[in-house]
Design an enzyme around this catalytic site. Structure first.
Site, short mmCIF file in Angstrom:
data_model
loop_
_atom_site.label_atom_id
_atom_site.label_comp_id
_atom_site.label_asym_id
_atom_site.label_seq_id
_atom_site.Cartn_x
_atom_site.Cartn_y
_atom_site.Cartn_z
N SER A 176 0.80 -1.23 0.00
CA SER A 176 0.00 0.00 0.00
C SER A 176 0.84 1.28 0.00
O SER A 176 0.29 2.37 -0.08
CB SER A 176 -0.96 0.01 1.19
OG SER A 176 -0.24 -0.02 2.40
N LYS A 236 -6.17 3.14 9.10
CA LYS A 236 -5.33 4.17 8.49
C LYS A 236 -5.96 5.56 8.63
O LYS A 236 -5.25 6.55 8.85
CB LYS A 236 -5.08 3.82 7.02
CG LYS A 236 -4.22 2.58 6.83
CD LYS A 236 -4.09 2.21 5.36
CE LYS A 236 -3.22 0.96 5.19
NZ LYS A 236 -3.08 0.57 3.77
#
Length: 780
Positions: free
Chosen positions: A680, A723
């Site tokens: 990511s 996140k």
């Protein structure tokens, strides 16, 4: 060489012997009763008193035939004959020579045979003398062990000079089978006969030695048994005096009643009673006795029918869960759904929940709250570090110190068949040569199988279908697929700052005030102080460190109250630094100014979400790409993919196509001691690279996450909720996310969504438009 004389033939009567063999030079009495044998004796008395003695092959044959007798026997002389009152004749015979039957001349009234005399083969040399001495020595040792032969017999044997005669006499005193004696009789070579006897005596000595050992052992055993019997009788007498009239019988009767009253399934009750029967028959001193007693104790200690009644009150359960935990709406909703279905059906199998999330978010305490809301017993088993399958399934009773596995132990501690059973740290189980404990957990966590769970120690199936299993894990990626498939995973991502303030004020502070002996009102921490404590003194997804800091403030307050005799301590955002020192963390992790070659990524770790600063430095060189910061293989591949994409589109990105030949590129992720991996960070690395190559700064308030392909496409990622929480804590205001993750925004708490601007993108060009500052970005 041996010298053999000529053989002499003669015709004489034959007397068959049963279970007896006569050697030459041997004198003994015989009782004769068979008709043929009597007539043979009478014939011998007429003809010089000479008779041929031969042994039957089988003792049980009353009327022997030619095939029933050996060919080699002894020519003997009848020295004396006496008729006894019962009709039997007792004769005294003396063996003269060995003889072999040539032919039978009469078989009707008595046996008469034509025989040839066998002369011995002897050398009379030194070797023969040595063999005689060895034989005498062995015979002497045999006599000492046997104690059935007198010393006079040895003395008479020692006086014999002829080796053959000595061998025959010794053989006559040995306890040998007829077949072995016959073999010695048929051995004409004296040396061979002596050697055979030495071998036989050696074997007999070993047998006698073993007999002696066995005799001693039996004697000791008998003495010990007698001693035990005596002590047992004494113990019975003592028990009788003390009022315990039955002794072990009373204990067995008590155990039997407990087994029958326990209410266990029929098959288990039968097995327990069978073991109890064995226990009654085995002496208390036997090791098996304690093994059986422990097994019966475990069977009785387990709950088989004891059950608590669920409090199926949705409103009360909601109240209990809200009292113990702030937020965590998804988990609470799942528990309330379970209660509602249970109330409607009253026959729902226990669900298998897995609370997944970083440390300190309240997974274990939430399980306790669920048990309290259901009014069920609570039991916890820690699985961290378990690597032996036997710890789950138990050891078989054949092992020393065997005991049941963690599941059965937990059920014993729970005391009911329907507790809330917490399997803590299920992601931290390991495996090695002793087995795979996660494979053993498959049966436990399968509602279709755990109704007949099998433990190696208990052996009988145990019903786990009514147990509500709750597992906790920090990282579900380390849980084997088949095991994860059996659980319903509920993710607890972490808490927002607002939630942490509520938790600290309503739960953590009252708890710590009570633990530190402070009275209500003696300490006050204002909300702005709590907010500063959360932002500048802790940096975590959960609230564990926050609780430690509150505990520290309580200790400081206790000291001030005791030493300075102050009635009250109030903490504000102004005086917090005075008690806790300088802030450990800078509020937020966003950059203070826009920087070239530095982008902020968002990462998902086992401790929750986190921000990740990625820095790029370019300097003259030969096109070398350097990656540092303890990156994993996947993250290194993401950097290579971003680098290849930039090279392929250099002109479109207004980058010198020959930048590779002229420069070295260094990509670094700070906090190098912490391992980092995952795809990511792809768009973050690409953005930092392009920023450095184009000399355009990255906007400080922007964070990003997404995987990049060689064509510049942005692929979806996991852990968006975690996140987003880390971005909110770090003070970022915009998050660039993959277009395919747009659906996950709904899972993010509303207070976080309000403070963040989510920008879905599908290509790196869109990322650059939003992330890079400068004239080009402003014109677009």
């Amino acid at each position: 060489m041996a010298k053999k004389t000529e053989m002499m033939e003669m015709t004489i009567p034959l007397l068959p012997l049963r279970g007896l063999l006569v050697y030459p030079s041997m004198v003994l009495h015989l009782d004769v009763g068979r008709d043929k044998s009597v007539q043979a004796l009478e014939k011998a008395m007429v003809n010089d008193h000479i008779i041929f003695l031969v042994t039957q092959k089988e003792v049980g044959v009353n009327e022997p035939d030619i095939e029933d007798m050996y060919e080699v026997g002894t020519i003997a002389k009848v020295k004396q004959m006496l008729k006894l009152p019962n009709g039997t004749i007792r004769v005294l015979v003396e063996g003269l020579y060995r003889g072999r039957i040539v032919e039978y001349t009469n078989e009707d009234e008595y046996f008469e045979v034509n025989i040839e005399q066998i002369e011995e083969e002897s050398t009379n040399d030194v070797e023969e003398e040595a063999l005689m001495r060895a034989l005498l020595n062995q015979f002497e040792q045999y006599i000492k062990l046997s104690k059935k032969i007198s010393a006079e017999t040895f003395a008479s044997v020692s006086d014999i000079d002829e080796p053959g005669r000595m061998a025959d006499l010794i053989a006559s005193h040995l306890s040998l089978k007829i077949k072995e004696k016959q073999e010695i009789l048929e051995t004409t070579n004296v040396q061979e006969r002596i050697e055979s006897l030495i071998t036989i005596i050696n074997n007999e000595k070993e047998v006698l030695g073993l007999e002696k050992k066995i005799s001693k052992r039996v004697k000791r055993s008998m003495e010990r048994t007698q001693k035990e019997y005596y002590l047992r009788e004494q113990m019975k007498a003592i028990q009788k005096e003390l009022g315990d009239k039955d002794g072990k019988a009373g204990e067995v009767a008590e155990l039997k009643k407990m087994i029958e009253d326990k209410g266990m399934p029929k098959r288990v009750e039968e097995a327990a009673l069978k073991e109890l029967d064995r226990f009654e028959k085995i002496p208390n001193t036997s090791a098996e006795s304690s093994v059986i007693r422990n097994y019966i104790d475990w069977i009785l200690a387990l709950p088989w029918s004891e059950e608590t009644t669920d409090r199926l009150n949705i409103q009360n359960a909601q109240k209990v869960l809200d009292e113990d935990h702030y937020g965590l709406e998804t988990v609470k909703e799942r528990v309330l759904e379970y209660l509602a279905v249970q109330k409607l059906t009253n026959s729902l199998k226990g669900p298998i929940l897995c609370l997944a999330g970083p440390p300190g978010v309240g997974k274990t305490s939430l399980a306790r709250s669920i048990a309290r809301s259901l009014e069920r017993n609570f039991v916890r088993a820690s699985l961290g570090g378990v690597r032996d399958e036997a710890e789950i399934r138990g050891h078989r009773r054949t092992y020393v110190g065997a005991m049941p596995g963690r599941i059965i132990q937990g059920m014993k501690n729970a005391g009911t068949i329907n507790p809330v059973f917490l399997l803590d740290e299920i992601d931290k189980m390991s495996n090695d040569f002793r087995g795979d404990p996660s494979a053993a957990m498959l049966e436990v966590l399968d509602p279709e199988q755990n109704g007949t769970y099998s433990d190696h120690y208990i052996e009988e199936s145990y019903d786990l279908s009514k147990v509500m299993f709750i597992a906790t894990a920090n990282n579900i990626s380390t849980i084997p697929g088949p095991l994860l498939d059996r659980m319903e995973v509920i993710t607890i991502a972490g808490y927002t700052e607002v939630e942490k303030v509520h938790i600290a004020r309503d739960h953590l502070l009252p708890k710590q005030v009570k633990e530190h002996g402070l009275e209500k009102g003696k300490i006050q921490i204002r909300d702005e102080a709590l907010l500063k404590l959360i932002r500048e003194y802790t940096r975590e997804a959960g609230v564990r460190n926050l609780e430690r800091q509150i505990a520290k403030l309580c200790r400081k307050a206790a000291k001030v109250i005791v030493s300075e005799e102050r009635k009250r301590v109030i903490y504000t955002d102004k005086n917090l630094e005075e008690y806790l020192g300088k802030p450990r963390f800078r509020y937020g992790q966003a950059e203070i100014v826009d920087q070239v070659g530095a982008a902020t990524g968002l990462a998902y770790t086992s401790a929750g979400g986190d921000t990740l600063s990625i820095e790029v430095s370019i300097y003259p060189g030969k096109g070398k790409l350097i990656l540092t910061g303890k990156l994993g293989d996947v993250m290194k591949e993401s950097a290579q993919a971003a680098f290849s994409y930039i090279r392929s589109r250099a002109e479109e990105l207004e980058i010198d196509p020959e930048f590779v030949e002229k420069n070295d590129i260094h990509i670094h992720v700070p906090e190098g001691a912490v391992p980092k991996d995952g795809p990511s960070a792809g768009i973050t690395i690409a953005t930092a690279l392009i920023s450095s190559l184009t000399n355009r700064p990255v906007r400080k308030e922007v964070g990003m996450t997404g995987e990049i392909t060689l064509r510049g496409r942005v692929l979806p990622i996991g852990g968006l909720k975690e996140k987003s929480l880390s971005a909110h804590r770090a003070g970022l205001t915009e998050i660039i996310i993959p277009k395919d993750n747009e659906k996950d925004i709904e899972d993010i708490p509303e207070s976080v969504r309000e403070g963040l601007n989510f920008i879905p993108v599908s290509h790196l060009d869109e990322v650059l438009r939003h992330a890079l500052a400068g004239e080009k970005n402003e014109s677009n």
